[in-house]
Design a protein around this motif. Sequence first.
Motif, mmCIF file in Angstrom:
data_model
loop_
_atom_site.group_PDB
_atom_site.id
_atom_site.type_symbol
_atom_site.label_atom_id
_atom_site.label_comp_id
_atom_site.label_asym_id
_atom_site.label_seq_id
_atom_site.Cartn_x
_atom_site.Cartn_y
_atom_site.Cartn_z
ATOM 1 N N VAL A 73 0.908 -1.320 -0.056
ATOM 2 C CA VAL A 73 -0.002 0.071 -0.012
ATOM 3 C C VAL A 73 0.814 1.237 -0.109
ATOM 4 O O VAL A 73 0.875 2.156 -0.824
ATOM 5 C CB VAL A 73 -0.929 -0.019 1.420
ATOM 6 C CG1 VAL A 73 -1.758 1.325 1.342
ATOM 7 C CG2 VAL A 73 -1.973 -1.047 1.224
ATOM 8 N N LEU A 74 1.745 1.216 0.742
ATOM 9 C CA LEU A 74 2.846 2.505 0.842
ATOM 10 C C LEU A 74 3.535 2.657 -0.627
ATOM 11 O O LEU A 74 3.765 3.587 -1.054
ATOM 12 C CB LEU A 74 3.841 2.393 1.972
ATOM 13 C CG LEU A 74 3.412 2.360 3.521
ATOM 14 C CD1 LEU A 74 4.472 2.120 4.495
ATOM 15 C CD2 LEU A 74 2.710 3.750 3.569
ATOM 16 N N ALA A 75 4.035 1.473 -1.144
ATOM 17 C CA ALA A 75 4.587 1.388 -2.358
ATOM 18 C C ALA A 75 3.785 2.103 -3.536
ATOM 19 O O ALA A 75 4.104 3.084 -4.445
ATOM 20 C CB ALA A 75 5.107 0.311 -2.950
ATOM 21 N N ALA A 76 2.307 1.862 -3.425
ATOM 22 C CA ALA A 76 1.366 2.170 -4.338
ATOM 23 C C ALA A 76 1.375 3.628 -4.329
ATOM 24 O O ALA A 76 1.008 4.490 -5.283
ATOM 25 C CB ALA A 76 0.086 1.492 -4.154
ATOM 26 N N VAL A 77 1.293 4.284 -2.711
ATOM 27 C CA VAL A 77 1.006 5.681 -2.479
ATOM 28 C C VAL A 77 2.389 6.367 -3.097
ATOM 29 O O VAL A 77 2.195 7.447 -3.537
ATOM 30 C CB VAL A 77 0.632 5.815 -0.870
ATOM 31 C CG1 VAL A 77 0.805 7.330 -0.613
ATOM 32 C CG2 VAL A 77 -0.538 5.431 -0.653
ATOM 33 N N VAL A 78 3.205 6.027 -2.749
ATOM 34 C CA VAL A 78 4.563 6.662 -3.090
ATOM 35 C C VAL A 78 4.595 6.636 -4.691
ATOM 36 O O VAL A 78 5.027 7.787 -5.148
ATOM 37 C CB VAL A 78 5.841 5.781 -2.645
ATOM 38 C CG1 VAL A 78 7.150 6.404 -3.445
ATOM 39 C CG2 VAL A 78 5.698 5.927 -0.976
ATOM 40 N N LEU A 79 4.279 5.612 -5.524
ATOM 41 C CA LEU A 79 4.359 5.612 -6.764
ATOM 42 C C LEU A 79 3.211 6.766 -7.503
ATOM 43 O O LEU A 79 3.578 7.322 -8.365
ATOM 44 C CB LEU A 79 4.046 4.346 -7.445
ATOM 45 C CG LEU A 79 3.840 3.928 -8.738
ATOM 46 C CD1 LEU A 79 5.305 4.414 -9.408
ATOM 47 C CD2 LEU A 79 3.501 2.709 -9.379
ATOM 48 N N MET A 80 1.869 6.652 -6.741
ATOM 49 C CA MET A 80 1.246 7.727 -7.432
ATOM 50 C C MET A 80 1.475 9.315 -6.862
ATOM 51 O O MET A 80 1.313 9.913 -7.899
ATOM 52 C CB MET A 80 -0.374 7.336 -6.471
ATOM 53 C CG MET A 80 -0.925 6.208 -7.086
ATOM 54 S SD MET A 80 -2.878 6.057 -6.761
ATOM 55 C CE MET A 80 -2.657 5.638 -5.078
ATOM 56 N N VAL A 81 2.160 9.201 -5.953
ATOM 57 C CA VAL A 81 2.635 10.618 -5.684
ATOM 58 C C VAL A 81 3.713 11.106 -6.430
ATOM 59 O O VAL A 81 3.635 12.308 -6.869
ATOM 60 C CB VAL A 81 3.183 10.845 -4.065
ATOM 61 C CG1 VAL A 81 3.854 11.900 -3.857
ATOM 62 C CG2 VAL A 81 1.937 10.789 -2.972
ATOM 63 N N ALA A 82 4.705 10.101 -6.856
ATOM 64 C CA ALA A 82 5.712 10.330 -7.723
ATOM 65 C C ALA A 82 4.922 10.475 -9.094
ATOM 66 O O ALA A 82 5.711 11.740 -9.943
ATOM 67 C CB ALA A 82 6.713 9.217 -7.797
ATOM 68 N N VAL A 83 4.158 9.876 -9.488
ATOM 69 C CA VAL A 83 3.574 10.219 -11.127
ATOM 70 C C VAL A 83 2.950 11.671 -10.946
ATOM 71 O O VAL A 83 3.021 12.430 -11.928
ATOM 72 C CB VAL A 83 2.415 9.245 -11.244
ATOM 73 C CG1 VAL A 83 1.602 9.610 -12.365
ATOM 74 C CG2 VAL A 83 3.297 7.809 -11.607
#
Length: 177
Positions: free
Chosen positions: A38-48
């Motif tokens: 979940v944290l990895a997905a959130v970080v990825l969405m923030v980076a995008v």
Amino acid sequence: MSSTAALVPPDPSGQLKPLQELPLPDTVSYVPQTIGWVLAAVVLMVAVGVAIWIGRRRREKQRYRRVALTELASIEASLASARADPEQRATALADIPRLIKRTALAVVPREQVAALTGSEWLAFLQRTHGHFDARSGALLALASYAPRDVVAAIPEDDAAALIGHTRDWIERHHVEV
């Protein structure tokens, strides 16, 4: 006869009747089961999101270049169609120095660039990574201040070189503010 009956073996003694089908496993969920995913997905969405924001901001900052290049293309088309009309040719050539000045004013504070003329203006263009040499600088001054008949008499090769230098400067200039 149905096609499923052909797949079932004959059972004359009835011994297979009490057997049941094996139950199928539950479907696998695509939702992450651990907090790390979940944290990895959130970080990825923030980076995008940040990358999209930076890209839009950069694109908006460079909008003046696209507008200037579009105007330069219309000046070039006007020059190509004005081979026989010296008045239209003089107008198109006189628009080139104005376009360069307006483009510079879009990114440099007015106090630094508005009053520049002659050799100071040419030095500014060269300092901001322009390839304007003495000849193209003289053509800029000529197109700005000379009488219309003199501007209309600028040779086509010189006009093409001036347009090339202008396009190069618009695309590549870097201004230290």
